[in-house]
Design a protein around this motif. Structure first.
Motif, PDB file in Angstrom:
ATOM      1  N   UNK A 189       0.829  -1.208   0.000  1.00  0.00           N
ATOM      2  CA  UNK A 189       0.000   0.000   0.000  1.00  0.00           C
ATOM      3  C   UNK A 189       0.863   1.257   0.000  1.00  0.00           C
ATOM      4  N   UNK A 190       1.944   1.223   0.775  1.00  0.00           N
ATOM      5  CA  UNK A 190       2.822   2.392   0.818  1.00  0.00           C
ATOM      6  C   UNK A 190       3.486   2.614  -0.533  1.00  0.00           C
ATOM      7  N   UNK A 191       3.924   1.534  -1.162  1.00  0.00           N
ATOM      8  CA  UNK A 191       4.596   1.658  -2.458  1.00  0.00           C
ATOM      9  C   UNK A 191       3.647   2.200  -3.518  1.00  0.00           C
ATOM     10  N   UNK A 192       2.435   1.626  -3.554  1.00  0.00           N
ATOM     11  CA  UNK A 192       1.456   2.078  -4.544  1.00  0.00           C
ATOM     12  C   UNK A 192       1.079   3.535  -4.308  1.00  0.00           C
ATOM     13  N   UNK A 193       0.866   3.884  -3.032  1.00  0.00           N
ATOM     14  CA  UNK A 193       0.486   5.267  -2.723  1.00  0.00           C
ATOM     15  C   UNK A 193       1.591   6.237  -3.122  1.00  0.00           C
ATOM     16  N   UNK A 194       2.840   5.886  -2.823  1.00  0.00           N
ATOM     17  CA  UNK A 194       3.938   6.766  -3.175  1.00  0.00           C
ATOM     18  C   UNK A 194       4.088   6.956  -4.674  1.00  0.00           C
ATOM     19  N   UNK A 195       3.998   5.855  -5.445  1.00  0.00           N
ATOM     20  CA  UNK A 195       4.158   5.944  -6.893  1.00  0.00           C
ATOM     21  C   UNK A 195       3.007   6.729  -7.517  1.00  0.00           C
ATOM     22  N   UNK A 196       1.779   6.434  -7.096  1.00  0.00           N
ATOM     23  CA  UNK A 196       0.616   7.111  -7.683  1.00  0.00           C
ATOM     24  C   UNK A 196       0.666   8.612  -7.388  1.00  0.00           C
ATOM     25  N   UNK A 197       0.979   8.969  -6.163  1.00  0.00           N
ATOM     26  CA  UNK A 197       1.027  10.388  -5.803  1.00  0.00           C
ATOM     27  C   UNK A 197       2.158  11.090  -6.544  1.00  0.00           C
ATOM     28  N   UNK A 198       3.301  10.425  -6.698  1.00  0.00           N
ATOM     29  CA  UNK A 198       4.421  11.033  -7.409  1.00  0.00           C
ATOM     30  C   UNK A 198       4.065  11.281  -8.872  1.00  0.00           C
ATOM     31  N   UNK A 199       3.457  10.289  -9.521  1.00  0.00           N
ATOM     32  CA  UNK A 199       3.068  10.449 -10.927  1.00  0.00           C
ATOM     33  C   UNK A 199       2.009  11.544 -11.067  1.00  0.00           C
ATOM     34  N   UNK A 200       1.047  11.556 -10.141  1.00  0.00           N
ATOM     35  CA  UNK A 200       0.008  12.587 -10.186  1.00  0.00           C
ATOM     36  C   UNK A 200       0.617  13.981 -10.000  1.00  0.00           C
TER      37      UNK A 200
END
Length: 226
Positions: A189-200
């Motif tokens: 969850x942390x990895x997905x949240x970090x990647x999605x927020x960074x791309x956004x």
């Protein structure tokens, strides 16, 4: 009358007689003024970028020391949640100012190209000696920026606003991952949240820059197009 030498018309600038008036001196004075302003703009770009990277480096060192002391426990998360938003705020302010500075620099290049065009109206024979552009449209600006009609992706990716924007996106992603960890999220969850927020964040910052540039150039009409 026979035998009288032909009357030669003096060079003109937009139909303005320049005989007896030091128009070239006026143009040169304005050129130096624009050059000094452009130098100040670039100094601000380097200064702001350097300040942000210094703050970021100091924050990373501080986080490393706290992590060694607390073992990435709750105290580390608390410290990270306190300092990372400040770093992100400085980074976003730096990014937006760099975009504005790049736009200001583009207008300065346009103004200097117009002055070069005026020089060539006064002395057309000097055109082979001009390397920078003397047209105030897109190709003319690129001629002054990069001495060619087009630039590649690497040229744009190496710009200060792009680098600062990517760093801001990484900081935002790390902050999102820490927040996710603080609320009990797992590794995935942390990895997905970090990647999605960074791309956004990358998309959002790119959209803001595009709108600013589009707004600045929307109503502009070159006076001396290529």
């Amino acid at each position: 009358m026979r035998g009288q030498p032909p009357v030669s018309r003096p060079p003109s600038l937009d139909g303005l007689d320049v005989s007896g008036t030091p128009h070239a001196q006026f143009l040169a004075t304005e050129h130096w003024s624009l050059l000094a302003t452009r130098s100040m703009t670039w100094n601000e770009i380097f200064s702001r970028t350097g300040t942000y990277l210094t703050v970021l480096s100091a924050t990373v060192v501080a986080l490393s020391l706290v992590a060694n002391a607390t073992g990435f426990g709750p105290d580390f998360r608390t410290f990270a949640l306190l300092v990372l938003p400040v770093v992100l705020l400085i980074g976003l302010g730096t990014y937006f100012r760099l975009i504005e500075a790049e736009i200001e620099d583009a207008w300065l290049v346009i103004a200097m190209n117009r002055l070069r065009h005026a020089y060539l109206e006064l002395a057309p024979e000097l055109e082979p000696y001009f390397v920078a552009g003397h047209h105030d449209d897109g190709p003319g600006m690129l001629q002054t920026y990069a001495f060619r009609n087009r630039v590649g992706v690497t040229h744009w990716l190496s710009g200060s606003p792009v680098i600062v924007g990517i760093i801001d996106a990484v900081v935002t992603g790390v902050l999102a991952a820490i927040v996710c960890q603080a609320v009990g999220g797992g590794v995935v969850a942390r990895t997905v949240a970090g990647v999605v927020v960074a791309v956004a964040t990358v998309v959002a910052l790119g959209g803001v820059a595009y709108r600013k540039v589009h707004r600045a150039s929307r109503d502009y009409h070159p006076q001396f197009p290529s």
